[in-house]
Design a protein around this motif. Structure first.
Motif, PDB file in Angstrom:
ATOM      1  N   GLN A  19       0.825  -1.208   0.000  1.00 15.27           N
ATOM      2  CA  GLN A  19       0.000   0.000   0.000  1.00 15.27           C
ATOM      3  C   GLN A  19       0.858   1.257   0.000  1.00 15.27           C
ATOM      4  OE1 GLN A  19      -2.426  -0.820   3.449  1.00 15.27           O
ATOM      5  NE2 GLN A  19      -4.064  -1.734   2.225  1.00 15.27           N
ATOM      6  N   ALA A  20       1.968   1.246   0.754  1.00 15.42           N
ATOM      7  CA  ALA A  20       2.876   2.395   0.779  1.00 15.42           C
ATOM      8  C   ALA A  20       3.512   2.607  -0.588  1.00 15.42           C
ATOM      9  CB  ALA A  20       3.949   2.194   1.845  1.00 15.42           C
ATOM     10  N   ILE A  21       3.903   1.518  -1.242  1.00 14.02           N
ATOM     11  CA  ILE A  21       4.480   1.623  -2.582  1.00 14.02           C
ATOM     12  C   ILE A  21       3.458   2.178  -3.557  1.00 14.02           C
ATOM     13  CG2 ILE A  21       5.363   0.268  -4.536  1.00 14.02           C
ATOM     14  CD1 ILE A  21       6.568  -1.645  -2.351  1.00 14.02           C
ATOM     15  N   GLU A  22       2.222   1.693  -3.462  1.00 11.25           N
ATOM     16  CA  GLU A  22       1.149   2.188  -4.338  1.00 11.25           C
ATOM     17  C   GLU A  22       0.956   3.687  -4.160  1.00 11.25           C
ATOM     18  OE1 GLU A  22      -3.651   1.533  -4.884  1.00 11.25           O
ATOM     19  OE2 GLU A  22      -2.469  -0.063  -3.968  1.00 11.25           O
ATOM     20  N   GLY A  23       0.922   4.149  -2.907  1.00  9.43           N
ATOM     21  CA  GLY A  23       0.770   5.583  -2.640  1.00  9.43           C
ATOM     22  C   GLY A  23       1.946   6.389  -3.152  1.00  9.43           C
ATOM     23  N   SER A  24       3.148   5.854  -2.994  1.00  8.56           N
ATOM     24  CA  SER A  24       4.341   6.561  -3.469  1.00  8.56           C
ATOM     25  C   SER A  24       4.356   6.667  -4.984  1.00  8.56           C
ATOM     26  CB  SER A  24       5.610   5.848  -2.987  1.00  8.56           C
ATOM     27  OG  SER A  24       5.707   5.904  -1.590  1.00  8.56           O
ATOM     28  N   LEU A  25       3.959   5.604  -5.658  1.00  7.97           N
ATOM     29  CA  LEU A  25       3.899   5.646  -7.123  1.00  7.97           C
ATOM     30  C   LEU A  25       2.919   6.717  -7.592  1.00  7.97           C
ATOM     31  CD1 LEU A  25       4.003   1.830  -7.951  1.00  7.97           C
ATOM     32  CD2 LEU A  25       5.791   3.522  -8.439  1.00  7.97           C
ATOM     33  N   ALA A  26       1.760   6.796  -6.917  1.00  2.00           N
ATOM     34  CA  ALA A  26       0.765   7.813  -7.277  1.00  2.00           C
ATOM     35  C   ALA A  26       1.329   9.216  -7.050  1.00  2.00           C
ATOM     36  CB  ALA A  26      -0.517   7.611  -6.474  1.00  2.00           C
ATOM     37  N   SER A  27       2.041   9.412  -5.945  1.00  2.00           N
ATOM     38  CA  SER A  27       2.579  10.748  -5.663  1.00  2.00           C
ATOM     39  C   SER A  27       3.717  11.115  -6.619  1.00  2.00           C
ATOM     40  CB  SER A  27       3.063  10.842  -4.213  1.00  2.00           C
ATOM     41  OG  SER A  27       4.214  10.057  -4.011  1.00  2.00           O
ATOM     42  N   LEU A  28       4.333  10.131  -7.226  1.00  2.00           N
ATOM     43  CA  LEU A  28       5.367  10.387  -8.222  1.00  2.00           C
ATOM     44  C   LEU A  28       4.797  10.581  -9.621  1.00  2.00           C
ATOM     45  CD1 LEU A  28       8.060   7.820  -7.032  1.00  2.00           C
ATOM     46  CD2 LEU A  28       8.224  10.318  -6.929  1.00  2.00           C
ATOM     47  N   GLY A  29       3.477  10.509  -9.755  1.00  2.00           N
ATOM     48  CA  GLY A  29       2.832  10.768 -11.029  1.00  2.00           C
ATOM     49  C   GLY A  29       2.533   9.539 -11.862  1.00  2.00           C
ATOM     50  N   PHE A  30       2.695   8.355 -11.302  1.00  2.08           N
ATOM     51  CA  PHE A  30       2.373   7.137 -12.034  1.00  2.08           C
ATOM     52  C   PHE A  30       0.913   6.784 -11.780  1.00  2.08           C
ATOM     53  CE2 PHE A  30       6.972   6.831 -11.297  1.00  2.08           C
ATOM     54  CZ  PHE A  30       7.406   6.657 -12.601  1.00  2.08           C
ATOM     55  N   ALA A  31       0.056   7.229 -12.694  1.00  2.00           N
ATOM     56  CA  ALA A  31      -1.386   7.028 -12.535  1.00  2.00           C
ATOM     57  C   ALA A  31      -1.779   5.624 -12.985  1.00  2.00           C
ATOM     58  CB  ALA A  31      -2.144   8.067 -13.354  1.00  2.00           C
ATOM     59  N   GLY A  32      -2.877   5.136 -12.444  1.00  2.00           N
ATOM     60  CA  GLY A  32      -3.440   3.880 -12.894  1.00  2.00           C
ATOM     61  C   GLY A  32      -2.823   2.637 -12.273  1.00  2.00           C
ATOM     62  N   VAL A  33      -1.979   2.807 -11.264  1.00  2.92           N
ATOM     63  CA  VAL A  33      -1.392   1.652 -10.580  1.00  2.92           C
ATOM     64  C   VAL A  33      -2.248   1.340  -9.360  1.00  2.92           C
ATOM     65  CG1 VAL A  33       0.629   0.749  -9.374  1.00  2.92           C
ATOM     66  CG2 VAL A  33       0.928   2.252 -11.357  1.00  2.92           C
ATOM     67  N   ALA A  34      -2.742   0.123  -9.284  1.00  2.00           N
ATOM     68  CA  ALA A  34      -3.604  -0.252  -8.161  1.00  2.00           C
ATOM     69  C   ALA A  34      -3.286  -1.672  -7.722  1.00  2.00           C
ATOM     70  CB  ALA A  34      -5.070  -0.153  -8.567  1.00  2.00           C
ATOM     71  N   GLY A  35      -3.478  -1.928  -6.450  1.00  3.85           N
ATOM     72  CA  GLY A  35      -3.323  -3.286  -5.934  1.00  3.85           C
ATOM     73  C   GLY A  35      -1.899  -3.776  -5.907  1.00  3.85           C
ATOM     74  N   VAL A  36      -0.951  -2.953  -5.489  1.00 11.51           N
ATOM     75  CA  VAL A  36       0.445  -3.375  -5.421  1.00 11.51           C
ATOM     76  C   VAL A  36       0.621  -4.375  -4.281  1.00 11.51           C
ATOM     77  CG1 VAL A  36       2.811  -2.605  -4.992  1.00 11.51           C
ATOM     78  CG2 VAL A  36       1.269  -1.182  -6.351  1.00 11.51           C
ATOM     79  N   ARG A  37       1.278  -5.473  -4.574  1.00  8.83           N
ATOM     80  CA  ARG A  37       1.611  -6.493  -3.577  1.00  8.83           C
ATOM     81  C   ARG A  37       3.131  -6.660  -3.586  1.00  8.83           C
ATOM     82  NH1 ARG A  37      -2.193  -8.177  -0.109  1.00  8.83           N
ATOM     83  NH2 ARG A  37      -1.562 -10.337  -0.172  1.00  8.83           N
ATOM     84  N   GLN A  38       3.723  -6.665  -2.432  1.00  6.92           N
ATOM     85  CA  GLN A  38       5.167  -6.773  -2.292  1.00  6.92           C
ATOM     86  C   GLN A  38       5.534  -8.213  -1.974  1.00  6.92           C
ATOM     87  OE1 GLN A  38       6.181  -6.906   1.364  1.00  6.92           O
ATOM     88  NE2 GLN A  38       8.124  -7.600   0.622  1.00  6.92           N
ATOM     89  N   GLY A  39       6.694  -8.657  -2.432  1.00  2.00           N
ATOM     90  CA  GLY A  39       7.142 -10.019  -2.164  1.00  2.00           C
ATOM     91  C   GLY A  39       8.652 -10.072  -2.024  1.00  2.00           C
ATOM     92  N   LYS A  40       9.179 -11.290  -2.000  1.00  2.00           N
ATOM     93  CA  LYS A  40      10.614 -11.506  -1.869  1.00  2.00           C
ATOM     94  C   LYS A  40      11.063 -12.511  -2.913  1.00  2.00           C
ATOM     95  CE  LYS A  40       9.794 -12.903   2.371  1.00  2.00           C
ATOM     96  NZ  LYS A  40       9.849 -13.370   3.771  1.00  2.00           N
ATOM     97  N   VAL A  41      12.307 -12.363  -3.356  1.00  2.00           N
ATOM     98  CA  VAL A  41      12.908 -13.314  -4.289  1.00  2.00           C
ATOM     99  C   VAL A  41      14.251 -13.747  -3.718  1.00  2.00           C
ATOM    100  CG1 VAL A  41      13.869 -13.637  -6.603  1.00  2.00           C
ATOM    101  CG2 VAL A  41      11.801 -12.279  -6.297  1.00  2.00           C
ATOM    102  N   PHE A  42      14.492 -15.056  -3.702  1.00  4.74           N
ATOM    103  CA  PHE A  42      15.759 -15.615  -3.269  1.00  4.74           C
ATOM    104  C   PHE A  42      16.356 -16.392  -4.431  1.00  4.74           C
ATOM    105  CE2 PHE A  42      13.061 -15.384   0.490  1.00  4.74           C
ATOM    106  CZ  PHE A  42      13.886 -14.736   1.411  1.00  4.74           C
ATOM    107  N   ASP A  43      17.587 -16.061  -4.822  1.00  6.34           N
ATOM    108  CA  ASP A  43      18.316 -16.819  -5.839  1.00  6.34           C
ATOM    109  C   ASP A  43      19.346 -17.678  -5.117  1.00  6.34           C
ATOM    110  OD1 ASP A  43      17.010 -15.887  -8.158  1.00  6.34           O
ATOM    111  OD2 ASP A  43      18.172 -14.039  -8.091  1.00  6.34           O
ATOM    112  N   LEU A  44      19.275 -18.984  -5.317  1.00  4.30           N
ATOM    113  CA  LEU A  44      20.143 -19.931  -4.634  1.00  4.30           C
ATOM    114  C   LEU A  44      20.964 -20.715  -5.640  1.00  4.30           C
ATOM    115  CD1 LEU A  44      17.400 -21.460  -2.308  1.00  4.30           C
ATOM    116  CD2 LEU A  44      18.996 -19.650  -1.694  1.00  4.30           C
ATOM    117  N   GLU A  45      22.189 -21.050  -5.277  1.00  2.00           N
ATOM    118  CA  GLU A  45      22.995 -21.985  -6.049  1.00  2.00           C
ATOM    119  C   GLU A  45      23.120 -23.241  -5.207  1.00  2.00           C
ATOM    120  OE1 GLU A  45      26.483 -20.703  -8.062  1.00  2.00           O
ATOM    121  OE2 GLU A  45      25.677 -18.689  -8.374  1.00  2.00           O
TER     122      GLU A  45
END
Length: 80
Positions: A19-45
């Protein structure tokens, strides 16, 4: 062998960081972005050549450390 683990919040779990990322994107002028979900990625060898053994080991890693399986889902991708 390389593996990528993608961890995401389960549906219905609140995501304040998303939700914070979604709000920040809107305040930076990126319109039409909704429902941002954050996650994690792990790259393993992983040493070895047995993909099924590696998948089993990675699933155990996720269950014990990489993901909180109460509120998160994970997926595993393995490549050579």
């Amino acid at each position: 062998m390389k593996a990528r683990v993608i961890v995401t919040l389960k549906n219905g779990v609140l995501d304040p960081q998303g939700q914070a990322i979604e709000g920040s994107l809107a305040s930076l002028g990126f319109a039409g972005v909704a429902g941002v979900r954050q996650g994690k990625v792990f790259d393993l060898e992983i040493e070895g050549t047995d993909a099924e053994a590696a998948r089993s080991q990675i699933n155990a890693m996720c269950d014990k450390l990489l993901a909180n399986t109460v509120i998160e889902n994970y997926s595993v991708e393995i490549s050579n």
